[in-house]
Design an enzyme around this catalytic site. Structure first.
Site, PDB file in Angstrom:
ATOM      1  N   THR A  14       0.829  -1.212   0.000  1.00 30.80           N
ATOM      2  CA  THR A  14       0.000   0.000   0.000  1.00 30.80           C
ATOM      3  C   THR A  14       0.862   1.260   0.000  1.00 30.80           C
ATOM      4  O   THR A  14       0.660   2.166  -0.808  1.00 30.80           O
ATOM      5  CB  THR A  14      -0.902  -0.013   1.256  1.00 30.80           C
ATOM      6  OG1 THR A  14      -1.625  -1.233   1.248  1.00 30.80           O
ATOM      7  CG2 THR A  14      -1.855   1.151   1.270  1.00 30.80           C
ATOM      8  N   VAL A  15       1.843   1.309   0.911  1.00 29.97           N
ATOM      9  CA  VAL A  15       2.643   2.536   1.048  1.00 29.97           C
ATOM     10  C   VAL A  15       3.573   2.703  -0.158  1.00 29.97           C
ATOM     11  O   VAL A  15       3.662   3.791  -0.750  1.00 29.97           O
ATOM     12  CB  VAL A  15       3.442   2.526   2.370  1.00 29.97           C
ATOM     13  CG1 VAL A  15       4.288   3.786   2.494  1.00 29.97           C
ATOM     14  CG2 VAL A  15       2.498   2.394   3.561  1.00 29.97           C
ATOM     15  N   LYS A 104       8.901   1.288  11.990  1.00 30.97           N
ATOM     16  CA  LYS A 104       8.989   1.667  13.418  1.00 30.97           C
ATOM     17  C   LYS A 104       9.578   0.555  14.267  1.00 30.97           C
ATOM     18  O   LYS A 104      10.313   0.806  15.220  1.00 30.97           O
ATOM     19  CB  LYS A 104       7.614   2.071  13.940  1.00 30.97           C
ATOM     20  CG  LYS A 104       6.559   0.997  13.854  1.00 30.97           C
ATOM     21  CD  LYS A 104       5.285   1.486  13.269  1.00 30.97           C
ATOM     22  CE  LYS A 104       5.380   1.465  11.753  1.00 30.97           C
ATOM     23  NZ  LYS A 104       4.158   1.778  11.056  1.00 30.97           N
ATOM     24  N   GLY A 133       1.643   8.202  10.537  1.00 26.39           N
ATOM     25  CA  GLY A 133       1.359   8.356   9.100  1.00 26.39           C
ATOM     26  C   GLY A 133       1.634   9.748   8.571  1.00 26.39           C
ATOM     27  O   GLY A 133       2.780  10.196   8.527  1.00 26.39           O
ATOM     28  N   ILE A 135       0.899  12.704   9.792  1.00 28.39           N
ATOM     29  CA  ILE A 135       1.165  13.809  10.736  1.00 28.39           C
ATOM     30  C   ILE A 135       2.691  13.954  10.859  1.00 28.39           C
ATOM     31  O   ILE A 135       3.365  12.993  11.225  1.00 28.39           O
ATOM     32  CB  ILE A 135       0.582  13.525  12.139  1.00 28.39           C
ATOM     33  CG1 ILE A 135      -0.908  13.190  12.067  1.00 28.39           C
ATOM     34  CG2 ILE A 135       0.829  14.703  13.082  1.00 28.39           C
ATOM     35  CD1 ILE A 135      -1.514  12.741  13.399  1.00 28.39           C
ATOM     36  N   GLU A 189      -5.966  -5.947  10.741  1.00 28.94           N
ATOM     37  CA  GLU A 189      -5.285  -7.037  10.031  1.00 28.94           C
ATOM     38  C   GLU A 189      -5.937  -8.375  10.394  1.00 28.94           C
ATOM     39  O   GLU A 189      -6.566  -8.501  11.451  1.00 28.94           O
ATOM     40  CB  GLU A 189      -3.822  -7.113  10.505  1.00 28.94           C
ATOM     41  CG  GLU A 189      -3.049  -5.832  10.370  1.00 28.94           C
ATOM     42  CD  GLU A 189      -2.379  -5.683   9.023  1.00 28.94           C
ATOM     43  OE1 GLU A 189      -2.454  -6.623   8.212  1.00 28.94           O
ATOM     44  OE2 GLU A 189      -1.801  -4.617   8.780  1.00 28.94           O
ATOM     45  N   ASP A 200       2.356  -1.985  18.390  1.00 26.74           N
ATOM     46  CA  ASP A 200       2.596  -0.981  17.344  1.00 26.74           C
ATOM     47  C   ASP A 200       2.698   0.413  17.974  1.00 26.74           C
ATOM     48  O   ASP A 200       3.586   1.206  17.628  1.00 26.74           O
ATOM     49  CB  ASP A 200       1.446  -1.049  16.324  1.00 26.74           C
ATOM     50  CG  ASP A 200       1.565   0.006  15.246  1.00 26.74           C
ATOM     51  OD1 ASP A 200       2.422  -0.141  14.366  1.00 26.74           O
ATOM     52  OD2 ASP A 200       0.801   0.998  15.308  1.00 26.74           O
ATOM     53  N   LYS A 204       6.070   3.133  18.105  1.00 28.07           N
ATOM     54  CA  LYS A 204       5.991   4.551  17.736  1.00 28.07           C
ATOM     55  C   LYS A 204       6.355   5.441  18.926  1.00 28.07           C
ATOM     56  O   LYS A 204       7.065   6.437  18.780  1.00 28.07           O
ATOM     57  CB  LYS A 204       4.581   4.866  17.232  1.00 28.07           C
ATOM     58  CG  LYS A 204       4.248   4.151  15.918  1.00 28.07           C
ATOM     59  CD  LYS A 204       2.761   4.175  15.619  1.00 28.07           C
ATOM     60  CE  LYS A 204       2.446   3.469  14.303  1.00 28.07           C
ATOM     61  NZ  LYS A 204       1.014   3.239  14.108  1.00 28.07           N
TER      62      LYS A 204
HETATM   63  N1  HSE Z   1      -1.493  -0.602  11.906  1.00 29.86           N
HETATM   64  C1  HSE Z   1      -1.220   0.758  12.213  1.00 29.86           C
HETATM   65  C2  HSE Z   1      -2.476   1.457  12.692  1.00 29.86           C
HETATM   66  C3  HSE Z   1      -0.644   1.539  11.064  1.00 29.86           C
HETATM   67  O1  HSE Z   1      -3.521   0.827  12.790  1.00 29.86           O
HETATM   68  O2  HSE Z   1      -2.416   2.629  12.992  1.00 29.86           O
HETATM   69  C4  HSE Z   1       0.798   1.221  10.839  1.00 29.86           C
HETATM   70  O3  HSE Z   1       1.549   1.406  11.990  1.00 29.86           O
END
Ligand code: HSE
Length: 427
Positions: A14-15, A104, A133, A135, A189, A200, A204
């Protein structure tokens, strides 16, 4: 105009697709802003047969070949803290190539060492897309809000969790049902563990904390919890008290050290952070005398994340270089963790208890013994001999005192489930 900047992209999901599309469709505008053209000279992806909605040439089968090709910049969009991603980033930096990554997990674990490698070789290692993302919070902490230092950085850093919590609030449905629905709609996911378990957000937060406090990214000294335990009842009670429940990453400088935690928090409903809804992200930076700043926007997805990657590429094209974490990597300090038990907070507490005489007195007594004072309380319904919920908000108290009281309360034969404890976060 200078010669074009040559880039190689590893990972066309995607990215990666978003980066190719932005660099292609806005080629002239970006060249004007960068002062030189930006050319994709090679790409690699695990699935070469996948149907893609963009055209790109110069496919390379082995991503490691990108580290020794003729690109100036390797864009790593493979992901994962080890394996090919790590090998590729190391090889690229060893071979004199700048690196842009959204990874990350890799930087939270190996950030200081990779930054030292980049700086030793006078190279850039840029990671705006790794946090929140679209920001630009990495640049904000690295370049903008530096004059007065940072006291705290906190935010909603995972769109999946925020989507689930928002949907639970709006629909009154339970966690499992909303998660399933989020998976069907593509907001979560198939294996959601890293998102809903808080991992996650932790990755970050480790990067934000490093940028804010000049410490090496440190996942070990971070308390991490996810959202699996949250119930629709807690979300409903929070709303009655004038709060919303959010999964926050919080890093704060305290007198005893740096307190880093990922946890569910009660956020006062009228604050900006409480009003970050759905899959959006939001970040608050308390920047000393400069004051408190709030940023929000899309934290994931093709265009927002590609926007962050492309901004890093353009910065490199301009020759705008600085240390990876905002100060020389060798000077990044080892994080000294705060005494988190001593941290003061008000708490939301929920007890599932037998509706029998004396149960409330017992709970209040245990809280009193631990010197925890109650601010307000709700008991709903009546079910003599059955289970009912007692919900309280406490005055500010040290975490260890509340935990001590809850341990004693949980041991009572009138208490039917592990008490729920959610701190209030002033946002
Ligand atoms: N899976 C992450 C989220 C995005 O739901 O924000 C990528 O880090």
């Amino acid at each position: 105009m200078n010669s074009p900047l040559k880039i190689a992209i590893a990972g066309l999901g995607t990215v990666g697709g978003g980066v190719v599309k932005a660099l292609t469709s806005r080629h002239a505008a970006l060249a004007a802003q960068a002062g030189r053209g930006i050319e994709i000279v090679a790409v690699s992806a695990r699935d070469t047969k996948k149907k893609r909605d963009f055209e790109v040439g110069n496919w390379v089968a082995d991503p490691m070949a990108l580290a020794s090709g003729d690109a100036d910049v390797v864009v790593e969009l493979i992901g994962g803290e080890e394996g090919v991603a790590r090998k590729l980033v190391e090889a690229a930096l060893e071979n004199g190539k700048h690196v842009v990554t959204a990874n990350k997990a890799l930087l939270a674990k190996h950030g200081k060492r990779l930054a030292e490698l980049a700086e030793k070789n006078n190279l850039q290692l840029k990671f705006e897309a790794a946090v929140a993302g679209g920001i630009p919070v990495v640049s904000i902490l690295r370049e903008a809000l530096i004059a007065h230092g940072v006291d705290a950085v906190k935010g909603i850093l995972n769109g999946t969790c925020n989507y689930i919590l928002t949907e639970m609030e709006v629909s009154g449905r339970g966690f499992a049902e909303v998660l399933k629905d989020a998976q069907a709609k593509g907001y979560a996911e198939a294996d959601p563990t890293l998102d809903i378990g808080g991992g996650d957000t932790a990755h970050k937060l480790a990067l934000l904390s490093s940028l804010a406090f000049g410490t090496a990214p440190d996942l070990a000294n971070m308390k991490v919890e996810g959202i699996e335990q949250i119930t629709a009842a807690d979300i409903g009670f929070a709303s009655e008290f004038g709060f919303r429940i959010k999964l926050l990453g919080v890093a704060r400088q305290t007198s005893s050290g740096i307190d880093q935690r990922v946890h569910l928090a009660m956020v006062r409903a009228r604050t900006p952070l409480a009003n970050v809804d759905g899959a959006a992200n939001g970040v608050v930076v308390d920047a000393g005398e400069a004051g408190s700043f709030f940023f929000s926007g899309r934290g994931a997805g093709e265009a927002p994340t590609a926007s962050a990657v492309v901004s890093d590429i353009v910065e490199i094209a301009r020759g705008s270089f600085g240390p990876v974490f905002g100060r020389p990597a060798a000077s990044l300090k080892t994080l000294v963790p705060a005494d988190s038990g001593a941290a003061l907070s008000a708490y939301y507490l929920r007890f599932e208890v037998l509706d029998v005489p004396g149960v409330l007195a017992e709970i209040a007594g245990r809280l009193s013994e631990a010197n925890v004072s109650i601010e307000s309380m709700i008991q709903r319904g009546r079910a003599p001999g059955e289970s009912v919920a007692i919900v309280m908000i406490t005055h500010e108290s040290p975490q260890y005192a509340v935990e001590r009281a809850l341990k004693a309360i949980a041991a009572s034969d009138k208490v039917r489930a592990r008490p729920c404890m959610i701190p209030m976060e002033a946002a």
